[in-house]
Design a protein around this motif. Structure first.
Motif: not given
Ligand SMILES: Cc1cc2nc3c(=O)[nH]c(=O)nc-3n(C[C@H](O)[C@H](O)[C@H](O)COP(=O)(O)OP(=O)(O)OC[C@H]3O[C@@H](n4cnc5c(N)ncnc54)[C@H](O)[C@@H]3O)c2cc1C
Length: 640
Positions: A181, A183, A499, A503-505
């Motif tokens: 997760c 990044d 991420n 849910y993604k930044s």
């Protein structure tokens, strides 16, 4: 302070409904600007349709309506105003006071030992989680998350089998999650900024650097940074020496002998008296420790600062370990950098609290993994149903608990106080709340235990979450975060990327993002605990409007050269105010009446009849694992 008018800054500006639909209590949530209205909203029943506190804006953390009853108890006014106490009509095996990580863990541990137990958790805030608070924004058509309090799954010591066992049970494996997760590509190429303000340094100037804050600086980078900074030559030379020097200031002493010196004075004194730096460096370094200990370098030992990687110690060649925080004296060592995992959830350890609630109250949230907890919406109306084995009652404050025949009697009332007092009985009670309040609630405690609790002073601090409509100004200026030694918030940065699951930044600088800001209201010059008392007073007396003005002014001053306009670009603000934040840790610089092996928490947490005491305060350390460990101990004391 900005010279711009409130209108230019956009203070009090409403946010268009179509841009910013925050869900429940929409009139309050849209502006984020009205604490009085927010107080009214707090009185809502948690099973009301659309009750959803994570999206609330304005003053969060210890929000209006959560603490007034507690202050009336402290001041001796509560019972004279609230004489009516209902007859007890509910009985439980366990009543838990406080719905933070410790209280939720206590419910879990208790039911592990007694799976049929009926448990009631009473929490005075409008949300569960305590310091593990979720800030949820819906802006630009998607959900953005930030931690309103605790972020990292870290600790100076490795997680105990108990605490790591809780994480495993919840399906949270930080090392694995970290691989999947984290990044570090989103902000690639962006640097750290330092904002030198006119009031402190004579001119407003943003200087960027990669010359770390970790004591591993590249001399060329530091030289370029100090050359660009609005500092006097002597200060520049001293910063260069602190960051890159290799002098051994204690030649002939062993590593342990050097450490034995370093924990007896502050980092400030170390820089001035040992490194012999120009006094002008203090304004630059003063707030480096704010986020860690809620006070400046004048109140934190040089050894603690070395332990977290501050510069100035390169030539001392100290062996790893051996800071005096967390009860570690120069005799007992922990290993920097904390031996912790790097992974964090987008809403911080609120995801741990939410995972606990999902396990304790089946049906409260969909899903079952560490990935899907992030976006799972909690149905608050499920939390306090009579059919539950575990009930979580929000917006209520426990005001009295006393041992009774075969158990405990616990009285509570709606958080702001002034209403009817209700009574429940239970076999056991666990206080997972803040220890310094317990003497006002369990009035029959022994005097020595009360005195130890009264002496406990938690660290005040503020985590502010700001939604901005795009982050192109950060990109233009080449920065991802800013250290602001003279700023109202001493630090702010773009939401740390992660991420996880769906849910993604945010990757696109043209799209909205959240900014995290830290303010510590400590008063430099006083001993740490006195700084915290003064800071708490200041915090409780600062209205949201002041925060809003300062936030807009600070972001405007720092980012306007990149095209940022606070009136146009700020989409929402949540100020997480924590007047009673971190649990205190032993600080040899100010804790004179005891040593690291005989701390007051050992007296505070003594079991009293059928009442046991959990909370991170009882471990005298502000960490998630400590909150869990203390809950486990408290349950063990009651159930053997
Ligand atoms: C801003 C901030 C950042 C942090 N960051 C980290 C981090 O990154 N990593 C980490 O490991 N730790 C961090 N910590 C520390 C960590 O959050 C705490 O150690 C832990 O969450 C404490 O949990 P707790 O349940 O013991 O206490 P709390 O979370 O304080 O919960 C206690 C609850 O009891 C409630 N309560 C008190 N009195 C009553 C009453 N009479 N009736 C009903 N309810 C009551 C309180 O309102 C509160 O909600 C941070 C703390 C703060 C404040």
């Amino acid at each position: 302070m900005s010279k711009k008018s409130d209108k230019e800054l956009g203070v009090g500006r409403r946010i268009a409904r179509r841009d910013f639909l925050q869900g429940a209590a929409i009139g309050v949530a849209l502006t984020g600007l009205a604490p009085e209205l927010a107080a009214a909203a707090e009185a809502e029943a948690q099973n009301a349709k659309d009750y959803y506190p994570p999206t609330r804006l304005g003053m969060r953390g210890s929000h209006p309506g959560s603490f007034e009853g507690a202050h009336e108890l402290r001041d001796g006014d509560f019972w004279s105003k609230t004489p009516k106490v209902d007859a007890a009509n509910e009985h439980y095996d366990l009543v838990v006071v406080g719905g933070g990580i410790s209280g939720l863990s206590a419910a879990y541990f208790y039911r592990q030992k007694n799976p049929k137990a009926k448990v009631l958790i009473i929490e005075n805030h409008d949300d569960f989680g305590g310091h593990a608070k979720r800030n949820e924004f819906h802006v630009g058509g998607r959900m953005h998350l930030l931690n309103g309090g605790t972020l990292e799954i870290d600790s100076p010591k490795p997680y105990s089998p108990v605490a790591s066992g809780v994480l495993k049970t919840l399906g949270i494996h930080p090392a694995e999650l970290s691989k999947q997760c984290d990044d570090d590509t989103i902000y690639a190429g962006l640097k750290q900024g330092v904002f030198f303000d006119h009031e402190t340094f004579g001119t407003d100037k943003l200087v960027t650097t990669t010359a770390g804050r970790e004591g591993k600086a590249d001399p060329k980078e530091v030289a370029a940074f100090v050359a660009a900074a609005p500092l006097k030559d002597g200060v520049r030379k001293s910063i260069l020496k602190i960051e890159t020097g290799t002098e051994d200031y204690y030649p002939g002493l062993t590593s342990d002998q050097k450490k034995d010196k370093l924990w007896r004075f502050s980092y400030k004194d170390y820089l001035l008296n040992v490194v012999k730096a120009d006094p002008g460096v203090i304004a630059y370094y003063q707030h480096r420790t704010d986020g860690l200990w809620g006070c400046g370098i004048d109140a934190v030992s040089a050894l603690d600062c070395w332990g977290v990687g501050f510069p100035g110690f390169q030539g001392l060649k100290l062996k790893p370990g051996g800071t005096n925080r967390m009860g570690y004296t120069p005799r007992g060592y922990c290993t920097p950098p904390f031996g912790s995992e790097t992974f964090h959830f987008p809403d911080g350890n609120a995801s741990i609290a939410r995972s606990l609630v999902r396990m304790l109250v089946p049906g409260s949230m969909p899903g079952h993994t560490a990935e899907d907890i992030v976006t799972a919406k909690c149905d608050y109306s499920t939390l306090d149903r009579a059919s539950n084995d575990v009930r979580i009652r929000l917006n209520n404050i426990v005001v009295r608990a006393r041992n009774a025949k075969d158990g405990v009697e616990v009285a509570y009332t709606a958080s702001p106080g002034g209403g009817a007092v209700h009574r429940v009985t239970a076999r056991h009670c666990i206080f997972a709340s803040w220890n310094m309040m317990i003497p006002y609630i369990v009035t029959e405690l022994p005097a020595g235990q009360k005195a130890a609790m009264h002496a406990l002073i938690k660290t005040p601090l503020v985590y502010t979450s700001v939604a901005i409509r795009n982050w192109s100004s950060f990109k233009t200026l080449g920065i991802k975060g800013v250290y602001a030694p003279g700023g109202y918030h001493s630090d702010f940065h773009l939401n740390a990327p992660v991420n996880i699951g769906s849910y993604k930044s945010e990757r696109d600088p043209a799209k909205p993002i959240l900014v995290h800001m830290t303010r510590t209201p400590a008063q430099p010059g006083l001993p740490e605990r006195e700084q915290h008392k003064a800071g708490r007073y200041e915090l409780l007396n600062t209205p949201f409007e002041t925060f809003e003005r300062e936030i807009r002014a600070q972001l405007g001053r720092t980012l306007s050269a990149g095209g940022f306009d606070p009136a146009r670009d700020i989409a929402g603000i949540a100020v997480n105010r924590w007047p009673h934040g971190y649990a205190p840790e032993y600080n040899a610089l100010c804790d004179k009446g005891f040593d690291a092996d005989h701390t007051p928490n050992l007296i505070e947490r003594r079991k009293f009849g059928n009442i046991a005491i959990a909370n991170a305060d009882s471990g005298m350390a502000a960490y998630t694992d400590v909150a869990m460990d203390q809950a486990h101990r408290a349950v063990g004391e009651l159930l053997g």
